[in-house]
Write a protein that holds these residues in place. Structure first.
Motif, PDB file in Angstrom:
ATOM      1  N   MET A  78       0.832  -1.202   0.000  1.00  0.00           N
ATOM      2  CA  MET A  78       0.000   0.000   0.000  1.00  0.00           C
ATOM      3  C   MET A  78       0.868   1.254   0.000  1.00  0.00           C
ATOM      4  SD  MET A  78      -1.187   2.683   1.955  1.00  0.00           S
ATOM      5  CE  MET A  78      -0.632   2.148   3.553  1.00  0.00           C
ATOM      6  N   ALA A  79       1.943   1.271   0.839  1.00  0.00           N
ATOM      7  CA  ALA A  79       2.809   2.448   0.916  1.00  0.00           C
ATOM      8  C   ALA A  79       3.514   2.696  -0.417  1.00  0.00           C
ATOM      9  CB  ALA A  79       3.838   2.270   2.039  1.00  0.00           C
ATOM     10  N   ALA A  80       3.970   1.600  -1.049  1.00  0.00           N
ATOM     11  CA  ALA A  80       4.642   1.763  -2.332  1.00  0.00           C
ATOM     12  C   ALA A  80       3.697   2.365  -3.375  1.00  0.00           C
ATOM     13  CB  ALA A  80       5.184   0.421  -2.806  1.00  0.00           C
ATOM     14  N   ARG A  81       2.458   1.858  -3.449  1.00  0.00           N
ATOM     15  CA  ARG A  81       1.506   2.403  -4.429  1.00  0.00           C
ATOM     16  C   ARG A  81       1.083   3.831  -4.065  1.00  0.00           C
ATOM     17  NH1 ARG A  81      -2.420  -2.413  -6.657  1.00  0.00           N
ATOM     18  NH2 ARG A  81      -0.780  -3.968  -6.953  1.00  0.00           N
ATOM     19  N   PHE A  82       1.016   4.118  -2.768  1.00  0.00           N
ATOM     20  CA  PHE A  82       0.646   5.456  -2.315  1.00  0.00           C
ATOM     21  C   PHE A  82       1.666   6.477  -2.803  1.00  0.00           C
ATOM     22  CE2 PHE A  82       0.992   8.876   0.788  1.00  0.00           C
ATOM     23  CZ  PHE A  82      -0.321   9.301   0.901  1.00  0.00           C
ATOM     24  N   ARG A  83       2.945   6.165  -2.660  1.00  0.00           N
ATOM     25  CA  ARG A  83       3.968   7.109  -3.075  1.00  0.00           C
ATOM     26  C   ARG A  83       4.149   7.103  -4.594  1.00  0.00           C
ATOM     27  NH1 ARG A  83       5.694   8.876   1.581  1.00  0.00           N
ATOM     28  NH2 ARG A  83       5.840   7.494   3.405  1.00  0.00           N
ATOM     29  N   ALA A  84       3.920   5.936  -5.233  1.00  0.00           N
ATOM     30  CA  ALA A  84       4.013   5.889  -6.690  1.00  0.00           C
ATOM     31  C   ALA A  84       2.922   6.729  -7.339  1.00  0.00           C
ATOM     32  CB  ALA A  84       3.929   4.444  -7.172  1.00  0.00           C
ATOM     33  N   ALA A  85       1.796   6.877  -6.669  1.00  0.00           N
ATOM     34  CA  ALA A  85       0.703   7.675  -7.214  1.00  0.00           C
ATOM     35  C   ALA A  85       0.964   9.167  -7.063  1.00  0.00           C
ATOM     36  CB  ALA A  85      -0.605   7.300  -6.524  1.00  0.00           C
ATOM     37  N   GLY A  86       2.072   9.553  -6.406  1.00  0.00           N
ATOM     38  CA  GLY A  86       2.405  10.965  -6.281  1.00  0.00           C
ATOM     39  C   GLY A  86       1.944  11.607  -4.996  1.00  0.00           C
ATOM     40  N   HIS A  87       1.391  10.837  -4.095  1.00  0.00           N
ATOM     41  CA  HIS A  87       0.954  11.391  -2.813  1.00  0.00           C
ATOM     42  C   HIS A  87       2.142  11.466  -1.867  1.00  0.00           C
ATOM     43  CE1 HIS A  87      -3.108  10.950  -4.297  1.00  0.00           C
ATOM     44  NE2 HIS A  87      -2.920   9.632  -4.482  1.00  0.00           N
ATOM     45  N   SER A  88       2.085  12.381  -0.922  1.00  0.00           N
ATOM     46  CA  SER A  88       3.163  12.545   0.059  1.00  0.00           C
ATOM     47  C   SER A  88       2.570  12.610   1.456  1.00  0.00           C
ATOM     48  CB  SER A  88       3.971  13.811  -0.228  1.00  0.00           C
ATOM     49  OG  SER A  88       3.147  14.956  -0.093  1.00  0.00           O
ATOM     50  N   ALA A  89       3.220  11.894   2.351  1.00  0.00           N
ATOM     51  CA  ALA A  89       2.838  11.897   3.784  1.00  0.00           C
ATOM     52  C   ALA A  89       4.001  11.288   4.560  1.00  0.00           C
ATOM     53  CB  ALA A  89       1.553  11.116   4.028  1.00  0.00           C
ATOM     54  N   SER A  90       4.186  11.739   5.767  1.00  0.00           N
ATOM     55  CA  SER A  90       5.274  11.188   6.575  1.00  0.00           C
ATOM     56  C   SER A  90       4.982   9.740   6.943  1.00  0.00           C
ATOM     57  CB  SER A  90       5.456  12.014   7.856  1.00  0.00           C
ATOM     58  OG  SER A  90       4.302  11.911   8.672  1.00  0.00           O
ATOM     59  N   GLU A  91       6.061   9.014   7.230  1.00  0.00           N
ATOM     60  CA  GLU A  91       5.910   7.601   7.580  1.00  0.00           C
ATOM     61  C   GLU A  91       5.054   7.434   8.839  1.00  0.00           C
ATOM     62  OE1 GLU A  91       6.486   3.536   6.871  1.00  0.00           O
ATOM     63  OE2 GLU A  91       6.930   5.312   5.637  1.00  0.00           O
ATOM     64  N   VAL A  92       5.195   8.358   9.763  1.00  0.00           N
ATOM     65  CA  VAL A  92       4.421   8.263  11.013  1.00  0.00           C
ATOM     66  C   VAL A  92       2.933   8.424  10.738  1.00  0.00           C
ATOM     67  CG1 VAL A  92       4.069   9.309  13.275  1.00  0.00           C
ATOM     68  CG2 VAL A  92       6.383   9.067  12.371  1.00  0.00           C
ATOM     69  N   ARG A  93       2.568   9.436   9.922  1.00  0.00           N
ATOM     70  CA  ARG A  93       1.144   9.645   9.598  1.00  0.00           C
ATOM     71  C   ARG A  93       0.594   8.499   8.768  1.00  0.00           C
ATOM     72  NH1 ARG A  93      -0.602  14.733   6.825  1.00  0.00           N
ATOM     73  NH2 ARG A  93      -2.618  13.928   7.568  1.00  0.00           N
ATOM     74  N   LEU A  94       1.430   7.975   7.852  1.00  0.00           N
ATOM     75  CA  LEU A  94       0.947   6.895   7.009  1.00  0.00           C
ATOM     76  C   LEU A  94       0.671   5.638   7.828  1.00  0.00           C
ATOM     77  CD1 LEU A  94       0.291   6.390   4.049  1.00  0.00           C
ATOM     78  CD2 LEU A  94       2.608   5.524   3.737  1.00  0.00           C
ATOM     79  N   ARG A  95       1.563   5.336   8.767  1.00  0.00           N
ATOM     80  CA  ARG A  95       1.342   4.157   9.616  1.00  0.00           C
ATOM     81  C   ARG A  95       0.140   4.366  10.528  1.00  0.00           C
ATOM     82  NH1 ARG A  95       4.869   0.059   9.911  1.00  0.00           N
ATOM     83  NH2 ARG A  95       6.877   0.261   8.840  1.00  0.00           N
ATOM     84  N   ALA A  96      -0.008   5.577  11.064  1.00  0.00           N
ATOM     85  CA  ALA A  96      -1.168   5.850  11.918  1.00  0.00           C
ATOM     86  C   ALA A  96      -2.466   5.696  11.129  1.00  0.00           C
ATOM     87  CB  ALA A  96      -1.054   7.254  12.507  1.00  0.00           C
ATOM     88  N   SER A  97      -2.473   6.183   9.887  1.00  0.00           N
ATOM     89  CA  SER A  97      -3.672   6.033   9.052  1.00  0.00           C
ATOM     90  C   SER A  97      -3.944   4.568   8.754  1.00  0.00           C
ATOM     91  CB  SER A  97      -3.488   6.823   7.754  1.00  0.00           C
ATOM     92  OG  SER A  97      -4.597   6.628   6.888  1.00  0.00           O
ATOM     93  N   TRP A  98      -2.873   3.796   8.484  1.00  0.00           N
ATOM     94  CA  TRP A  98      -3.033   2.366   8.235  1.00  0.00           C
ATOM     95  C   TRP A  98      -3.654   1.655   9.442  1.00  0.00           C
ATOM     96  CZ3 TRP A  98      -2.676  -1.305   4.531  1.00  0.00           C
ATOM     97  CH2 TRP A  98      -2.574  -2.639   4.951  1.00  0.00           C
ATOM     98  N   LYS A  99      -3.211   2.040  10.629  1.00  0.00           N
ATOM     99  CA  LYS A  99      -3.760   1.412  11.851  1.00  0.00           C
ATOM    100  C   LYS A  99      -5.241   1.778  12.017  1.00  0.00           C
ATOM    101  CE  LYS A  99       0.603   1.175  14.344  1.00  0.00           C
ATOM    102  NZ  LYS A  99       1.386   1.648  15.525  1.00  0.00           N
ATOM    103  N   ARG A 100      -5.575   3.030  11.682  1.00  0.00           N
ATOM    104  CA  ARG A 100      -6.979   3.410  11.818  1.00  0.00           C
ATOM    105  C   ARG A 100      -7.867   2.697  10.816  1.00  0.00           C
ATOM    106  NH1 ARG A 100      -4.572   8.591  12.442  1.00  0.00           N
ATOM    107  NH2 ARG A 100      -5.046   9.096  10.274  1.00  0.00           N
ATOM    108  N   VAL A 101      -7.326   2.501   9.615  1.00  0.00           N
ATOM    109  CA  VAL A 101      -8.152   1.851   8.572  1.00  0.00           C
ATOM    110  C   VAL A 101      -8.200   0.345   8.768  1.00  0.00           C
ATOM    111  CG1 VAL A 101      -8.283   1.408   6.094  1.00  0.00           C
ATOM    112  CG2 VAL A 101      -7.779   3.711   6.922  1.00  0.00           C
ATOM    113  N   ALA A 102      -7.051  -0.267   9.068  1.00  0.00           N
ATOM    114  CA  ALA A 102      -6.978  -1.714   9.143  1.00  0.00           C
ATOM    115  C   ALA A 102      -7.456  -2.218  10.482  1.00  0.00           C
ATOM    116  CB  ALA A 102      -5.545  -2.186   8.898  1.00  0.00           C
TER     117      ALA A 102
END
Length: 286
Positions: free
Chosen positions: A262-286
């Motif tokens: 998911m992180a690889a596709r997120f950054r490949a799509a041109g989106h930007s977010a810090s690793e901390v925010r991305l992991r926190a969002s993943w925990k909230r969604v998953a």
């Protein structure tokens, strides 16, 4: 255990009393009737014995009297003085009598040592506890020494391994540098050779007429770092938008993607977010 100190004191006291009585009878018997001399000797020994008995009684009660102790030492000094005076006035055996004149003082000193022994004596239980504490301290010290020796040996082994590895790396680098230097020298010799220029000219003129080849060796040395291209920072995603993107990318395939995919596709799509925010969002969604 107290017998180790009381028996020598008793023996020394008995010897000194007998010696004092005999000396008084022999010495004063020539100047007065022997019964009177005997009474004098018994008085000295009796006073000494009485004060000693009273001192022992006070010691058994845990008490002490300086007056009684002083009187006892006075009787001991009197007995010693009698023995010394007899030794000085004796004819032909002064040294022998002086050799035994110290017995009353020695007896008092032994009783003093016995009193100190009694005041500092401990029960077998206390002695056993002390031995246990000492043994435990020795065990802990031995374990600490063994641990320090083991750590020192381990560190020495590690340093030896690191040193040997560094030496091997240095040898490999030196050998590689030597090989590259030889290759560079060979290339430089070939570039500056007369036949090399002719050969290159004969080849290039057929392809591009009028062109003289310029064969330069590649640069081998330090280079200046190239500054990174400035990137336009886009607007930061809110938590809700970030959660929506993460959930959308995660469920873009079946089964759901892992965090790495998911992180690889997120950054490949041109989106930007810090690793901390991305992991926190993943925990909230998953």
């Amino acid at each position: 255990m107290s017998a180790k100190t009381v028996l020598p004191a008793v023996a020394m006291t008995a010897v000194s009393m007998v010696l004092t009585l005999a000396v008084v009878v022999m010495w004063l018997g020539t100047a007065m009737p022997w019964p009177v001399a005997l009474v004098v000797g018994l008085g000295i020994d009796g006073g000494w014995l009485a004060t000693l008995a009273y001192e022992r009684r006070l010691a058994a009660q845990g008490d002490h009297s300086r007056v009684v102790t002083g009187v006892g030492w006075c009787f001991g000094l009197i007995a010693t003085g009698v023995l010394v005076a007899h030794a000085v006035t004796a004819e032909g055996s002064t040294g022998a009598w002086l050799a035994v004149a110290w017995l009353p003082i020695a007896a008092k000193a032994l009783w003093l040592v016995h009193g100190l022994w009694e005041r500092t004596a401990l029960t077998p239980t206390a002695l056993g506890a002390i031995r246990g504490i000492q043994q435990e301290a020795r065990d802990e010290a031995a374990v600490a020494r063994a641990r320090l020796r083991a750590e020192a040996s381990t560190e020495e082994t590690r340093l030896t391994a690191v040193t040997e590895a560094g030496a091997r790396v240095a040898r490999v680098q030196a050998k590689t540098a030597e090989t590259l230097s030889e290759a560079w020298s060979t290339l430089e010799t070939a570039r500056k050779g007369e036949e090399t220029g002719r050969a290159l000219t004969s080849v290039t003129t057929r392809v591009t007429p009028g062109v003289t080849p310029c064969w330069e060796l590649p640069v081998w040395g330090p280079t200046d770092p190239v500054a990174a291209l400035p990137l336009e920072a886009g607007p930061a995603l809110t938590d809700e938008a970030l959660d929506a993107l993460v959930d959308e990318i995660r469920h873009s395939e079946t089964p759901a993607l892992s965090y790495r995919e998911m992180a690889a596709r997120f950054r490949a799509a041109g989106h930007s977010a810090s690793e901390v925010r991305l992991r926190a969002s993943w925990k909230r969604v998953a």
